[in-house]
Design an enzyme around this catalytic site. Structure first.
Site, PDB file in Angstrom:
ATOM      1  CG  HIS A  23       8.029 -13.261  -7.110  1.00 48.73           C
ATOM      2  ND1 HIS A  23       6.990 -12.422  -6.722  1.00 48.73           N
ATOM      3  CD2 HIS A  23       7.901 -13.377  -8.455  1.00 48.73           C
ATOM      4  CE1 HIS A  23       6.293 -12.066  -7.793  1.00 48.73           C
ATOM      5  NE2 HIS A  23       6.835 -12.621  -8.853  1.00 48.73           N
ATOM      6  CG  ASP A  67       0.334 -17.564  -9.521  1.00 47.62           C
ATOM      7  OD1 ASP A  67       1.035 -18.484  -9.071  1.00 47.62           O
ATOM      8  OD2 ASP A  67       0.771 -16.432  -9.813  1.00 47.62           O
TER       9      ASP A  67
END
Length: 320
Positions: free
Chosen positions: A116, A49
């Site tokens: 995000h 990630d």
């Protein structure tokens, strides 16, 4: 754990799959992250990630390239995530933003690309553009328009799946109402003090997975103060750990896995990276899962304080 051990996968609503355990790279310094990712791949991790904001995608890419060249993995064995930062939400910037991450990572496509945060900041190269008083300057771009631009990345083959990060339930609904392509996941802070059960159930009903970041309570978060909660020392978690002959960290990782939540613990320490992966020889009982869930106290540790006054800040008014 044998090299050939395959991490169980979670199936997305688009039919693609994602390993339920991955390596997080937030706060992993550029000098350490090549080794950390390299060690993780050797240990058996296949899910990494990343995010543009972390400032270490080039190093992650170097480790991936090395492991592919060594014949340890092929690109298609890996699941790589990145995230578009708040200053690139304007639809005309979205494709160039993903291309920067792809270039940094040395990849032709991402397996998953996330928004995000729902808040847009003033466009430009400064990730936290601020005014004379040090306050972040916001942009009025709507994350729904950002989402529509993200959908085009799938159509162009630059990313396989798209999703959200740090979105509350109302924001997820707004995206779903406008989406041609459904988000596959919502990546949020999730650990025993903030177990996100409401959001998890809400997303599950809509066939969206949850991904847990900071599953160990982010003990190294830069703004932590002495006396702040420290999950590793929680006597209840320690009790469960001794019962299973595991570490508190392994219990917290398994807590996410046994709930069906994708989990991405971060470490740069090889011993810890291996320990975080050594969670496949036990399962928590239903009683122990409920016992750990009883620790929830809405204990959010990642408040994203600098975006607090933004109209799209996800954590105001106790939204879930």
């Amino acid at each position: 754990m044998s090299q050939k051990f395959k991490v169980p996968a979670v199936k997305f609503n688009n039919g693609l799959t994602c390993p339920i355990l991955g390596l997080g790279t937030w706060q992993s310094n550029p000098g350490e992250v090549v080794q950390a990712v390299s060690d993780a791949i050797d240990i058996g991790y296949r899910h990494i990630d990343c995010a543009y904001l972390y400032g270490n995608e080039k190093e992650v890419g170097q480790a991936i390239k090395d492991k592919i060249q060594q014949g340890i993995v092929k690109r298609e064995d890996l699941f790589i995530t990145s995230k578009i930062w708040n200053t690139y939400h304007r639809p005309d910037l979205v494709e160039s933003a993903v291309k920067v991450s792809l270039s940094n990572l040395g990849l032709e496509y991402l397996d998953l690309y996330l928004i995000h945060w729902p808040m847009a900041y003033k466009e430009g190269d400064d990730p936290f553009p601020s005014d004379a008083n040090g306050k972040v300057i916001y942009s009025d771009v709507d994350y729904v328009d950002t989402w529509k631009a993200m959908e085009k990345l799938v159509e162009k083959g630059l990313v396989k799946s798209i999703g959200l990060s740090n979105f509350n339930s109302k924001q997820v609904v707004r995206v779903l109402e406008a989406a041609k392509i459904k988000p596959v996941t919502n990546q949020v802070e999730c650990h025993p003090y903030l177990n996100q059960q409401k959001l998890f159930d809400f997303c599950k009903e809509r066939d969206i997975t949850l991904t847990a970041y900071s599953p160990l309570g982010s003990p190294n978060r830069p703004w932590a103060k002495p006396g702040d909660p420290y999950l590793f020392d929680d006597p209840k978690i320690k009790t469960i750990a001794s019962k299973y002959n595991k570490t508190p960290g392994q219990i917290m990782i398994r807590y996410a896995i046994d709930r069906g939540i994708i989990v991405i613990p971060k470490s740069v320490n090889k011993v810890r990276i291996a320990e975080n992966f050594d969670v496949w020889d036990f399962e928590l009982s239903k009683e122990d899962l409920e016992f750990i869930s009883g620790l929830d106290c809405n204990g959010r540790l990642i408040p994203q304080a600098e975006g607090r006054e933004h109209k799209d800040h996800p954590f105001v008014n106790d939204e879930f």
